[in-house]
Enzyme design. Structure first.
Site, mmCIF file in Angstrom:
data_model
loop_
_atom_site.group_PDB
_atom_site.id
_atom_site.type_symbol
_atom_site.label_atom_id
_atom_site.label_comp_id
_atom_site.label_asym_id
_atom_site.label_seq_id
_atom_site.Cartn_x
_atom_site.Cartn_y
_atom_site.Cartn_z
ATOM 1 N N VAL A 39 0.821 -1.209 0.000
ATOM 2 C CA VAL A 39 0.000 0.000 0.000
ATOM 3 C C VAL A 39 0.859 1.264 0.000
ATOM 4 O O VAL A 39 0.672 2.168 -0.813
ATOM 5 C CB VAL A 39 -0.948 0.010 1.217
ATOM 6 C CG1 VAL A 39 -1.709 1.329 1.295
ATOM 7 C CG2 VAL A 39 -1.915 -1.162 1.155
ATOM 8 N N ASP B 140 10.299 3.446 6.440
ATOM 9 C CA ASP B 140 10.045 2.068 6.853
ATOM 10 C C ASP B 140 11.115 1.665 7.859
ATOM 11 O O ASP B 140 12.282 2.056 7.723
ATOM 12 C CB ASP B 140 10.075 1.120 5.643
ATOM 13 C CG ASP B 140 9.355 -0.194 5.918
ATOM 14 O OD1 ASP B 140 8.264 -0.399 5.370
ATOM 15 O OD2 ASP B 140 9.882 -1.013 6.703
ATOM 16 N N ARG C 210 14.659 -3.231 3.440
ATOM 17 C CA ARG C 210 13.663 -2.727 2.502
ATOM 18 C C ARG C 210 14.096 -1.371 1.936
ATOM 19 O O ARG C 210 13.989 -1.132 0.723
ATOM 20 C CB ARG C 210 12.315 -2.592 3.213
ATOM 21 C CG ARG C 210 11.191 -1.974 2.382
ATOM 22 C CD ARG C 210 10.727 -2.897 1.298
ATOM 23 N NE ARG C 210 9.453 -2.464 0.730
ATOM 24 C CZ ARG C 210 9.052 -2.747 -0.496
ATOM 25 N NH1 ARG C 210 9.823 -3.470 -1.292
ATOM 26 N NH2 ARG C 210 7.872 -2.353 -0.944
ATOM 27 N N THR D 163 -2.519 -4.439 9.161
ATOM 28 C CA THR D 163 -3.403 -4.676 10.310
ATOM 29 C C THR D 163 -3.846 -6.134 10.250
ATOM 30 O O THR D 163 -4.935 -6.439 9.748
ATOM 31 C CB THR D 163 -4.619 -3.727 10.293
ATOM 32 O OG1 THR D 163 -5.145 -3.632 8.960
ATOM 33 C CG2 THR D 163 -4.244 -2.345 10.785
ATOM 34 N N THR E 270 -6.596 -0.790 7.219
ATOM 35 C CA THR E 270 -7.944 -1.275 7.456
ATOM 36 C C THR E 270 -8.153 -1.555 8.937
ATOM 37 O O THR E 270 -7.372 -2.289 9.552
ATOM 38 C CB THR E 270 -8.208 -2.556 6.655
ATOM 39 O OG1 THR E 270 -7.984 -2.288 5.269
ATOM 40 C CG2 THR E 270 -9.639 -3.031 6.850
ATOM 41 N N CYS F 107 -6.520 -9.247 3.217
ATOM 42 C CA CYS F 107 -7.745 -8.442 3.192
ATOM 43 C C CYS F 107 -8.989 -9.292 3.419
ATOM 44 O O CYS F 107 -9.572 -9.270 4.493
ATOM 45 C CB CYS F 107 -7.853 -7.701 1.854
ATOM 46 S SG CYS F 107 -6.646 -6.378 1.653
ATOM 47 N N ARG G 83 1.240 -13.646 2.553
ATOM 48 C CA ARG G 83 0.517 -13.369 3.801
ATOM 49 C C ARG G 83 -0.814 -14.104 3.858
ATOM 50 O O ARG G 83 -1.630 -14.005 2.950
ATOM 51 C CB ARG G 83 0.288 -11.865 3.956
ATOM 52 C CG ARG G 83 1.540 -11.077 4.284
ATOM 53 C CD ARG G 83 1.246 -9.594 4.357
ATOM 54 N NE ARG G 83 0.866 -9.049 3.060
ATOM 55 C CZ ARG G 83 0.471 -7.796 2.870
ATOM 56 N NH1 ARG G 83 0.381 -6.964 3.889
ATOM 57 N NH2 ARG G 83 0.153 -7.368 1.663
#
Length: 425
Positions: free
Chosen positions: A17, A35, A40, A86, A121, A261, A332
């Site tokens: 995102v 980050d 990364r 989240t 979210t 999600c 994930r």
């Protein structure tokens, strides 16, 4: 409060995102991508995005974008967009630790007049009940007096190169009417599809969490239909194709429901519902059904093997695909591991092949060792679990090459040529 022309933006969290956000905003204004993972940051500075969401050439040519893991570099910013994961914990309850940590980080550099926008979210009320108290406590500033907050839920679809950030309508909101206008105007600078200004932060939070809850419930319905049609000896996909000729029939398909999600967000809504004394029946029933599909698929594979008199214990089974969706490296909350675990419980030996998955992540997160090449005359069963483009063109000759004389092919995604699979959902 800054205006659009004086905005100095920071994006906190550079995953699926946050990175596309930072890149798009940097085309309009100076932007810092922050980050905590130094590896990364190093990769992004070299033009490498392991999520494959942003091409290297875009990273290299993002002249107004700077990547860092140093907190002090955020002090020059006055607008902070928080885009961290989240997830849920082992008990399927919201795990807000990344969100709380990001709020604590931003609070340390928060100055009067600054704006903090959340994209993660959450359940309705989380921004005001969990995040804002952290911002106030750590910064010593007063909410809606010294600093302000917005919420604009992410709608990134990993691996989807047709529906990109600028081409997806963005829901926006703010802690005051003036802030709501500012947040909406800010996103309008990068969202060509337009924005929708919600009436409050809680409305925007609720809108996001029901998007994926609705999809989850619809997929659960189709999964249940697949269980029924299997007992009736009817091909589910042929039924759906026929029903799909009606203009308002929804084109959902049966399958595994994983990812960060659809397989997670409903638990945020049900958690909040239970907090206010309501037990959500249908949403949790759908979650249970979808979470059980991996075990069901494994049982069907075993049944087909027994019908062909293939000894399941000590059989060698190939699972094609490990990521949670096709043509995407994201591991994930993949539910393919449910198939692997269930087949392993029968004593079978499982090999996993996925050209998209990172072998180190597969081992680290799931204890799965992926193979680099498919062997010859090696497998008693093949389970096609993820519809990667590399698997779309599998032929009978290819299947015959990798399998033993007696074998079973189970096509979870129904993408193989007709007649090639012994079973499908």
């Amino acid at each position: 409060m800054p205006d659009i022309h004086s905005t100095k933006l920071a994006v906190i969290g550079l995953g699926y995102v946050g990175l596309p956000l930072a890149v798009e905003f940097s085309k309009k204004m100076p932007c810092i991508g922050f980050d905590l993972k130094e590896q990364r940051i190093a990769e992004l500075n070299q033009g490498l995005d392991v999520t494959q969401e942003v091409p290297s050439e875009e990273l290299v040519h993002a002249e107004q974008l700077r990547f860092t893991s140093l907190l002090e570099e955020l002090q020059e910013c006055n607008v902070f967009i928080i885009a961290v994961p989240t997830p849920i914990d082992v008990s399927k309850r919201p795990d807000l630790r990344p969100l709380k940590g990001a709020s604590h980080t931003v609070a340390q550099v928060l100055q009067p007049g600054d704006v903090v926008i959340y994209e993660s979210t959450v359940y309705p009320g989380a921004t005001e009940e969990v995040c804002i108290p952290i911002l106030e406590k750590v910064s010593g500033l007063v909410y809606n007096q010294d600093f302000f907050v917005g919420y604009s839920p992410e709608r990134i679809n990993p691996g989807d190169h047709e529906h990109r950030l600028p081409t997806i309508v963005k829901v926006t909101s703010g802690s005051t009417p003036k802030i709501a206008d500012f947040v909406d105007e800010l996103y309008q600078t990068i969202i060509t599809a337009g924005t929708f200004k919600a009436t409050s932060i809680r409305v925007a939070e609720a809108a996001k969490v029901i998007e994926n809850t609705q999809r989850d419930v619809n997929i659960a319905l189709v999964n249940e239909l697949a269980l029924i049609f299997n007992r009736l000896g009817i091909n589910t996909h042929e039924v759906l194709e026929a029903a799909g000729t009606k203009w308002n029939f929804l084109p959902f398909r049966p399958g595994l429901v994983g990812g960060h999600c659809i397989g997670v967000d409903p638990y945020y809504l049900t958690h909040k519902a239970q907090q206010v004394g309501y037990h959500p029946e249908m949403i949790l029933a759908g979650r249970r059904l979808n979470d059980d599909m991996g075990r069901y698929i494994a049982s069907q594979v075993v049944k087909l093997m027994l019908m062909k008199r293939i000894h399941v214990a000590d059989a060698k089974i190939l699972v094609l695909g490990l990521t949670f969706k096709e043509n995407c490296p994201d591991l994930r909350n993949t539910r393919v591991t449910d198939i692997i675990d269930e087949l392993s419980s029968y004593g079978a030996s499982i090999e996993v092949y996925d050209p998209w998955a990172d072998p180190q992540e597969a081992q680290q997160y799931y204890g799965v060792t992926t193979i680099e090449d498919l062997g010859e005359n090696r497998y008693d069963a093949v389970v096609l679990a993820v519809a990667h483009q590399e698997f779309m063109q599998f032929t009978q000759e290819e299947v015959d090459r990798i399998t033993r004389p007696h074998f079973v092919v189970y096509d979870v995604k129904n993408i193989l040529a007709k007649g090639l699979a012994d079973g499908t959902l």
